[in-house]
Design a protein around this motif. Sequence first.
Motif, PDB file in Angstrom:
ATOM      1  N   VAL A 135       0.705  -1.118   0.062  1.00 47.74           N
ATOM      2  CA  VAL A 135       0.006   0.006   0.098  1.00 47.74           C
ATOM      3  C   VAL A 135       0.896   1.135   0.067  1.00 47.74           C
ATOM      4  CG1 VAL A 135      -1.869   1.363   1.343  1.00 47.74           C
ATOM      5  CG2 VAL A 135      -1.703  -1.161   1.216  1.00 47.74           C
ATOM      6  N   SER A 136       0.547   2.322  -1.052  1.00 48.69           N
ATOM      7  CA  SER A 136       1.574   3.441  -1.072  1.00 48.69           C
ATOM      8  C   SER A 136       0.643   4.743  -0.551  1.00 48.69           C
ATOM      9  CB  SER A 136       2.107   3.548  -2.511  1.00 48.69           C
ATOM     10  OG  SER A 136       0.840   3.530  -3.409  1.00 48.69           O
ATOM     11  N   GLU A 137      -0.562   4.543  -0.546  1.00 47.88           N
ATOM     12  CA  GLU A 137      -1.514   5.680   0.010  1.00 47.88           C
ATOM     13  C   GLU A 137      -2.698   5.268   0.539  1.00 47.88           C
ATOM     14  OE1 GLU A 137      -2.218  10.141  -1.695  1.00 47.88           O
ATOM     15  OE2 GLU A 137      -1.191   8.691  -3.007  1.00 47.88           O
ATOM     16  N   VAL A 138      -3.104   5.756   1.800  1.00 48.05           N
ATOM     17  CA  VAL A 138      -4.374   5.690   2.375  1.00 48.05           C
ATOM     18  C   VAL A 138      -5.420   6.722   2.352  1.00 48.05           C
ATOM     19  CG1 VAL A 138      -5.260   4.664   4.411  1.00 48.05           C
ATOM     20  CG2 VAL A 138      -3.297   3.832   4.044  1.00 48.05           C
ATOM     21  N   MET A 139      -6.619   6.660   1.901  1.00 49.83           N
ATOM     22  CA  MET A 139      -7.540   7.765   1.878  1.00 49.83           C
ATOM     23  C   MET A 139      -8.706   7.363   2.695  1.00 49.83           C
ATOM     24  SD  MET A 139      -6.801   8.102  -2.099  1.00 49.83           S
ATOM     25  CE  MET A 139      -5.947   6.575  -2.057  1.00 49.83           C
ATOM     26  N   VAL A 140      -8.960   8.084   3.670  1.00 46.25           N
ATOM     27  CA  VAL A 140     -10.393   7.927   4.595  1.00 46.25           C
ATOM     28  C   VAL A 140     -11.282   9.129   4.329  1.00 46.25           C
ATOM     29  CG1 VAL A 140     -11.038   7.734   7.115  1.00 46.25           C
ATOM     30  CG2 VAL A 140      -8.660   6.979   6.406  1.00 46.25           C
ATOM     31  N   ASN A 141     -12.315   8.576   3.584  1.00 45.56           N
ATOM     32  CA  ASN A 141     -13.409   9.460   3.251  1.00 45.56           C
ATOM     33  C   ASN A 141     -14.457   9.512   4.158  1.00 45.56           C
ATOM     34  OD1 ASN A 141     -11.600   9.810   0.923  1.00 45.56           O
ATOM     35  ND2 ASN A 141     -12.886   8.281  -0.127  1.00 45.56           N
ATOM     36  N   GLY A 142     -14.101   9.881   5.418  1.00 46.43           N
ATOM     37  CA  GLY A 142     -15.415   9.431   6.402  1.00 46.43           C
ATOM     38  C   GLY A 142     -15.175   8.421   7.105  1.00 46.43           C
ATOM     39  N   PRO A 143     -16.002   7.915   8.160  1.00 49.79           N
ATOM     40  CA  PRO A 143     -15.998   6.940   8.840  1.00 49.79           C
ATOM     41  C   PRO A 143     -16.307   5.472   8.033  1.00 49.79           C
ATOM     42  CG  PRO A 143     -17.833   7.984   9.507  1.00 49.79           C
ATOM     43  CD  PRO A 143     -17.185   8.808   8.529  1.00 49.79           C
ATOM     44  N   THR A 144     -16.989   5.533   7.196  1.00 51.36           N
ATOM     45  CA  THR A 144     -17.372   4.621   6.389  1.00 51.36           C
ATOM     46  C   THR A 144     -16.790   3.963   5.171  1.00 51.36           C
ATOM     47  OG1 THR A 144     -19.276   5.433   5.354  1.00 51.36           O
ATOM     48  CG2 THR A 144     -19.677   4.535   7.608  1.00 51.36           C
ATOM     49  N   GLN A 145     -15.793   4.755   4.818  1.00 56.40           N
ATOM     50  CA  GLN A 145     -15.336   4.535   3.197  1.00 56.40           C
ATOM     51  C   GLN A 145     -13.653   5.142   3.146  1.00 56.40           C
ATOM     52  OE1 GLN A 145     -15.765   7.232  -0.058  1.00 56.40           O
ATOM     53  NE2 GLN A 145     -17.104   5.845  -0.976  1.00 56.40           N
ATOM     54  N   VAL A 146     -12.959   3.687   3.326  1.00 61.62           N
ATOM     55  CA  VAL A 146     -11.343   3.701   3.136  1.00 61.62           C
ATOM     56  C   VAL A 146     -10.943   3.033   1.818  1.00 61.62           C
ATOM     57  CG1 VAL A 146      -9.207   3.269   4.341  1.00 61.62           C
ATOM     58  CG2 VAL A 146     -11.594   3.478   5.717  1.00 61.62           C
ATOM     59  N   TYR A 147     -10.101   4.028   1.176  1.00 60.07           N
ATOM     60  CA  TYR A 147      -9.430   3.682  -0.084  1.00 60.07           C
ATOM     61  C   TYR A 147      -8.069   3.637   0.155  1.00 60.07           C
ATOM     62  CZ  TYR A 147     -13.689   4.103  -3.168  1.00 60.07           C
ATOM     63  OH  TYR A 147     -14.737   4.159  -3.864  1.00 60.07           O
ATOM     64  N   CYS A 148      -7.412   2.421  -0.593  1.00 58.45           N
ATOM     65  CA  CYS A 148      -5.982   2.741  -0.689  1.00 58.45           C
ATOM     66  C   CYS A 148      -5.435   2.476  -1.953  1.00 58.45           C
ATOM     67  CB  CYS A 148      -5.478   1.383   0.234  1.00 58.45           C
ATOM     68  SG  CYS A 148      -5.578  -0.272  -0.403  1.00 58.45           S
ATOM     69  N   GLU A 149      -4.159   2.963  -2.213  1.00 57.52           N
ATOM     70  CA  GLU A 149      -3.525   2.649  -3.510  1.00 57.52           C
ATOM     71  C   GLU A 149      -2.527   1.442  -3.563  1.00 57.52           C
ATOM     72  OE1 GLU A 149      -0.107   4.982  -5.327  1.00 57.52           O
ATOM     73  OE2 GLU A 149      -1.920   5.969  -6.087  1.00 57.52           O
TER      74      GLU A 149
END
Length: 476
Positions: A135-149
């Motif tokens: 994983v090179s990047e972690v993106m938390v878009n609020g409490p219920t949605q988490v993306y990673c690269e």
Amino acid sequence: MSLLSRLQEVNKEETMKTTKEVIINRSSDQQSPMSRESEKKVIPSKKTETKKQVRKSETDKHRQLKAQLHKQILQEMKELDDIDSIIPKIDEMAIEIIKEEESFRGTDRKKIVEELINDLTGFGPINPLLLDEEVSEVMVNGPTQVYCERNGKLVLTDVKFRDSDHVMHVIEKIVAPLGRRIDESSPMVDARLPDGSRVNAIIPPLALNGPTITIRKFSEDPFVIDDLIQFGTLTKEMAIFLDACVKARLNMFVSGGTGSGKTTTLNVLSNFIPSDERIVTIEDAAELQLGQDHVVSLESRPPNIEGKGAITIRDLVRNSLRMRPDRVVIGEVRGAEALDMLQAMNTGHDGSLATGHSNSPRDMISRLETMVLMAGVDLPIKAIREQIAGAIDVIIQQSRLKDGTRKITKITEVQGLEGDIIVLQDIFSFEQKGLDENGKVIGSLVPTGVRPKFYERLENSGITIEADVFVAKEEW
């Protein structure tokens, strides 16, 4: 009114009510088959309701067990005041609670214990993603949605926070040790993790989805030039050329879009700087991981709660010139500090490195002109262009391609000013030929066949580059 007449009226009302109910029931019985079917569709099945109830009960048990376990951990912390000694006991605590209350049997004990350990020692639910090397990047878009690269592609994970307060707790855990703050009066912050990873956080009312975190991870072992060659970011010939440019003290500028790998390339270039030189780095949030011993790292400071006390990149650039630097390395140029940087490069501070956002080397020149004008100094465009042409020797353009790979697409020489136009000449470029069946970009990094004008300067510095570095293999 007599008692008899009252009774008669009551009987009339009851009779009318009964008649209405009969009419309604008959009309419902006489509905078409289609309408009956639609009614059946609207009514949820008992199986669906049962599944929802089971899921809800499992979630409730999970939360209840976690809450009880959390209370017990807090009590232990009061007595021991040492997190490291408590962590091995958490699993035992969970087993004891489940033995005492049979209703907790069947819950995922290991998952609950792991979540609590992540909350205590790491950064909550996203801790496993931060520890994952892929994983090179972690993106938390609020409490219920988490993306990673992963491998240059964004992937939705199954990670979720308890609520917005849980996300806020993680943000505060990140920024508090750095002396930064985040609240409604200052709802944005740039920070870094202990391993050097860059963090940006923004909270409501600016972030409508809830508290949002973006973490750009950096490898524990910083990449070296061989790693970039292996990744296909550049070729061996390009690496030889860039090594020579840094050692010959040319002023170099790395440009590219967001997430294209500018900071990584800047870090690799800085490793070419001889270890006997004094390096001053200037950044918004310290990210560079230089291997030399003599490095002074400076970091800008946001204003305090009263709006005072801010130290900008421009202030740090001015101050760095009084620190007797052999090299000045600026993490990112994005404003009025461009003028001070150009003046430093033009007044004996050779070998400086910096990065900036742009889509091409020509666009980077235009952006530098705009940033110089942001300094509020009334300079004619020709004077600004003379400053840029005299200061910058090489522009390295980096891009993230459609397949997620990062490549140096151009290495361009700034040859000087002809009339009112800054002359640029590509030394290396990436030639894209298409996409394969898997969507991977097909192309090659090739020299343009042009030897740079500063080649004599390289030779005067005692650096010799073979002629075949500047010639494509097909031409030999």
